[in-house]
Every structure is written in C-alpha cells, then in structure tokens.
Design a protein around this motif. Structure first.
Motif, short mmCIF file in Angstrom:
data_model
loop_
_atom_site.label_atom_id
_atom_site.label_comp_id
_atom_site.label_asym_id
_atom_site.label_seq_id
_atom_site.Cartn_x
_atom_site.Cartn_y
_atom_site.Cartn_z
N ILE A 7 24.89 52.49 24.43
CA ILE A 7 26.14 51.36 24.53
C ILE A 7 26.49 51.22 25.95
O ILE A 7 26.27 52.06 26.73
CB ILE A 7 27.43 52.15 23.61
N LEU A 8 26.92 50.07 25.98
CA LEU A 8 27.14 49.76 27.50
C LEU A 8 28.89 49.09 27.31
O LEU A 8 29.23 48.50 26.52
CB LEU A 8 26.44 48.32 28.08
N ILE A 9 29.80 49.81 28.21
CA ILE A 9 30.99 49.33 28.55
C ILE A 9 31.36 48.65 29.77
O ILE A 9 30.93 49.10 30.77
CB ILE A 9 32.04 50.82 28.11
N LEU A 10 31.76 47.55 29.64
CA LEU A 10 31.97 46.56 30.88
C LEU A 10 33.27 46.73 31.15
O LEU A 10 34.27 46.44 30.33
CB LEU A 10 31.70 45.21 30.69
N THR A 11 33.79 46.75 32.19
CA THR A 11 35.32 47.16 32.72
C THR A 11 35.32 46.54 34.20
O THR A 11 34.72 45.81 34.78
CB THR A 11 35.51 48.64 32.85
N ALA A 12 36.50 46.51 34.73
CA ALA A 12 36.87 46.02 36.19
C ALA A 12 38.03 46.71 36.75
O ALA A 12 38.80 47.24 35.90
CB ALA A 12 37.24 44.50 36.23
N ASP A 13 38.14 47.13 37.88
CA ASP A 13 38.89 47.82 38.71
C ASP A 13 40.01 47.31 38.93
O ASP A 13 40.49 46.95 40.40
CB ASP A 13 38.27 48.70 39.82
N TYR A 14 40.93 46.60 38.24
CA TYR A 14 42.33 45.85 38.74
C TYR A 14 43.25 46.76 38.09
O TYR A 14 43.76 46.19 36.80
CB TYR A 14 42.24 44.45 38.18
N GLY A 15 43.95 47.42 38.52
CA GLY A 15 44.75 48.50 38.01
C GLY A 15 43.92 49.64 37.31
O GLY A 15 42.69 49.42 37.16
N GLU A 16 44.53 50.90 37.14
CA GLU A 16 43.73 52.15 36.38
C GLU A 16 43.38 51.63 35.08
O GLU A 16 42.37 52.30 34.40
CB GLU A 16 44.83 53.28 36.60
N GLY A 17 44.24 50.71 34.11
CA GLY A 17 44.22 50.81 33.15
C GLY A 17 43.01 50.69 32.25
O GLY A 17 42.48 51.34 31.48
N HIS A 18 42.12 49.69 32.67
CA HIS A 18 40.79 49.18 32.20
C HIS A 18 39.87 50.14 32.05
O HIS A 18 39.28 50.63 31.28
CB HIS A 18 40.56 47.81 32.78
N HIS A 19 39.87 51.05 33.11
CA HIS A 19 39.07 52.22 33.52
C HIS A 19 39.30 53.23 32.52
O HIS A 19 38.52 53.95 31.91
CB HIS A 19 39.09 52.41 34.95
N ARG A 44 32.46 44.59 40.64
CA ARG A 44 32.03 45.37 41.75
C ARG A 44 30.47 45.40 41.62
O ARG A 44 30.06 45.18 42.73
CB ARG A 44 32.44 46.87 41.53
N GLU A 45 29.95 45.46 40.75
CA GLU A 45 28.31 45.16 40.56
C GLU A 45 27.91 43.89 41.43
O GLU A 45 27.05 43.66 41.83
CB GLU A 45 27.83 45.78 39.24
N ALA A 46 28.68 42.84 40.59
CA ALA A 46 28.24 41.58 40.88
C ALA A 46 28.68 40.87 42.06
O ALA A 46 27.95 40.22 43.00
CB ALA A 46 28.59 40.51 39.81
N TYR A 47 29.90 41.11 42.75
CA TYR A 47 30.34 40.65 43.71
C TYR A 47 31.05 41.51 44.66
O TYR A 47 32.21 41.68 44.71
CB TYR A 47 31.31 39.63 43.48
N PRO A 48 30.33 42.40 45.29
CA PRO A 48 31.06 43.53 45.83
C PRO A 48 32.08 43.40 46.97
O PRO A 48 33.02 44.01 46.98
CB PRO A 48 29.84 44.69 46.39
N VAL A 49 31.78 42.38 47.76
CA VAL A 49 32.79 41.91 48.74
C VAL A 49 33.69 41.36 48.32
O VAL A 49 35.02 41.57 48.46
CB VAL A 49 31.98 41.01 49.87
N PHE A 54 39.72 40.72 46.12
CA PHE A 54 40.46 40.14 44.81
C PHE A 54 41.12 41.56 44.66
O PHE A 54 42.42 41.54 44.19
CB PHE A 54 39.65 39.86 43.93
N ARG A 55 40.76 42.86 44.74
CA ARG A 55 41.47 43.90 44.43
C ARG A 55 42.48 44.25 45.30
O ARG A 55 43.66 44.43 44.91
CB ARG A 55 40.60 45.32 44.52
N TYR A 56 42.21 43.79 46.63
CA TYR A 56 43.47 43.84 47.65
C TYR A 56 44.65 42.87 47.30
O TYR A 56 45.56 43.12 47.36
CB TYR A 56 43.13 43.61 49.13
N LEU A 57 44.28 41.78 46.89
CA LEU A 57 45.41 40.68 46.71
C LEU A 57 46.03 41.21 45.45
O LEU A 57 47.30 40.83 45.37
CB LEU A 57 44.33 39.31 46.30
#
Length: 377
Positions: A7-19, A44-49, A54-57
C-alpha cells in the motif's frame, strides 16, 4: 502473519493534518496485518526546492491575510473555478506525475491512497501494465475541485453532506463512502474522559491554539480579553512556533491563570479537561476536536477551505465563528454561563462524530480482512 498487499499513501506537508491522517491510516493498516505500507510526501520528492518555497508561502499566508493580502484564499477560489479539462487544470493534474511513476514502479503497490489532492495516476502504459486501485481520503468538509482531479476508484469523505455535494458534481454515489476523517483513537477516549471529568468545575479551562492569530500582538490581546472572564484558565498551545512560546512564556510569567505550552503529543489529554477550544479551522484539527466533543470557537477563519469548514460546522451547531476578538470572547462567555448553550454545541459535535474512520476505510479497501482489532482490545 502480515498480509502481502503493498500500500502506498501519498501526502503533502502543508500543515500537520495530511501527515497525521496518513500516519493514522498506516497504523490501522499495520494493526490489521498489512505491513508493507509506505508513506510518501509526493511534492517533496518531486520538487524539493519548489516545495520548500511553497511551504514557506503557506506558513506566511495567515500573516499576509492580516495585512489585507489573502493570497492563499485567492488561489483557493481561483483554482476551484477552473474548467476540469482546461489547460491549467491539466497542468496541475500532471504535477509530480513523473516522480509518481518512478515511485509506483519501485514499490508496485496494490493500492494507492491519497490524503492530499493530487492528480490522477500515470497511464497503465507508463506504469508498464501496473494499475493499482486508488482511493482518496478527503479531509475537509467542503470539497474543492482539486480533490476530484485524481478520479480515484473510491472516495472516503467526512460527512454525508460532502457525499451529497459530490454526487451533485457528477461523482457516482457508489464510489463515495462516509467514514469521517481518520484521527487518533485517543481523541475518542478524550471525549469519554471529558464526560466523566471535572469540566463543570469552578475553573473553566480554555484551550487556545496560538496559530488562531496572525500576529503575536493579536494573540496577546486575545489572552488579555479572555482573562477578563471570571474563573477561567487559559492554556496556550504554541506547537512548533518556539519563538512565540518563549515570548509568551516571558510575557505571562506572572499570570498564574495562563499556561504556555510548546509542541505536545498530548493534545487529546488537554482537550479532555477543556471547556472549549479556540482553534483554526483545518479539517483534521476540527475532526480531532469533534471526536473529543469539545465546543469549538473559530476566530476570523482563514479564507479558503478553513472558512468553508468553519461555516459548515457552525451551520451544524458544532462550532461558533466570530470575526472579532471582542465577539469571540462574548460568545465564549455566553457558553460558559449557559448550560443549555454548551449542551447544544456538544449535541452538534456528537451528531458530527464518526467512529473509527481509519478502520472503516481499511475494511472497505480490504473487505476480505478479519474485523480490525481496536487498540487495547
């Protein structure tokens, strides 16, 4: 012996909630014997910079909104009106696609679960014939169009109203299941502790999430006004805002009724002794609070999904939305002073609760599995 399914779970680090949702799902899967579960932050994997930018914004967007520049809200509403087959939507749908293809070819998952609104999977040809089942776990009470881009095999949604809204947008009813948002079991237990605790004691604890205010000055003003209420104690949760925690701890060191707390994994315990919580309107944070059955107060919700979440729960009687600090304090005072107002809010929370959302999702994805063993059983 664990199950063989990957099983693969895809998420993103925009706020704590998705993680947090991803972690809860991973734990539920492992608890039921599915041990090959990988969580990947796709952006984060695809576009680290670009992801760091985007996280800062994203982190600065609330402060910008207080200055009259709600750029996050603008982008939320603009992208929600994009034609699904237009060029911009097609481009957004492709973001991270190349890296996702590599990840799928590497892990060869049977199931891919999205906890963030990404685009659809690459084609079967691009995946060398692989075609995993896909599921999307929607974490907001208002469905932004981005959640629909992935066209998964199944959606898991937080409430029946969300399901009905998606059906009106053309999603087949048999592809949507109401489960609630996956949160830790400890928030359910917080409700049970709270109902049997001293919440009706003379001292009323107000749990205040520091991020409800865009500036430290506004937060300090809110604390001062709350302290004008008699018989209250204020617990300020600063989370990862260590600079704010140090400054607040210094400023309120002589006030015995103010506790300043940094990052904590005991939020459920704090909720169990609180008469109410003042919080932002992120879907996961609200879902945790709903499960804990703590009356919710939201100050000037952030334009975008947070405002939609807040207004939705206010319509359900599970939250109170205020647009000024003065009004917020008056509404909290009214709840503290009136058992009927408080009970009405608790009834709204109880009506919105969904039991064991993560386990429900796992049972739906793997109907052949045996009943999931709850923690402590």
């Amino acid at each position: 012996m664990g199950q063989e399914a990957r099983i693969l779970i895809l998420t993103a680090d925009y706020g704590e909630g998705h993680h947090q949702v991803s972690k809860v799902l991973q734990q539920s899967l492992i608890r039921n014997g599915y041990n090959q579960v990988t969580v990947v932050d796709l952006f984060r994997e695809a576009y680290p910079v670009m992801n760091k930018i985007f996280r800062y914004l994203y982190r600065q967007s609330q402060h910008a909104a207080t200055l009259g520049i709600p750029y996050y809200g603008w982008s939320y509403h603009l992208t929600n009106r994009l034609p699904m087959k237009g060029r911009i939507a097609t481009w957004m749908n492709s973001l991270g696609g190349d890296r996702l293809k590599e990840i799928i070819l590497q892990y060869k998952p049977e199931v891919v679960i999205y906890t963030f609104p990404f685009g659809s999977l690459p084609s079967r040809e691009a995946l060398s014939g692989l075609r995993p089942r896909t599921a999307v776990v929607i974490t907001d009470f208002e469905v932004h169009q981005r959640w629909l881009f992935s066209k998964p095999d199944h959606y898991f949604v937080p409430a029946s109203d969300v399901k009905e809204a998606m059906i009106r947008q053309g999603v087949p009813e048999n592809r949507i299941t109401v489960t609630g948002v996956p949160v830790r079991d400890s928030f359910d237990k917080a409700a049970m502790r709270g109902f049997g605790s001293g919440k009706e004691a003379n001292e009323q604890v107000i749990l205040l999430m520091a991020n409800v205010c865009g500036t430290l000055h506004s937060l300090s003003r809110l604390i001062r006004e709350l302290l004008l209420l008699s018989g209250v104690r204020i617990q300020v949760i600063c989370g990862r805002q260590e600079g704010w925690r140090r400054k607040l701890a210094e400023n309120w060191a002589v006030e015995a009724r103010v506790d300043v707390i940094g990052f904590t994994d005991q939020l459920d315990v704090l909720m169990s002794s609180a008469c109410c919580i003042v919080t932002k309107a992120g879907g996961v944070t609200l879902s945790e609070t709903i499960q804990a059955a703590v009356p919710i107060f939201i100050l000037k919700p952030f334009m975008g999904q947070e405002k939609e979440n807040a207004l939705y729960l206010q319509r359900k009687g599970a939250a109170v939305v205020a647009f000024t600090i003065h009004d917020l304090v008056l509404r909290i005072q009214a709840m503290i002073s009136s058992a009927s107002i408080k009970q009405t809010m608790i009834n709204g929370l109880l009506a919105a609760r969904q039991e064991a959302a993560a386990d429900h999702i796992v049972r739906h994805l793997f109907p052949e599995t045996s009943p999931i063993r709850r923690s402590g059983m």
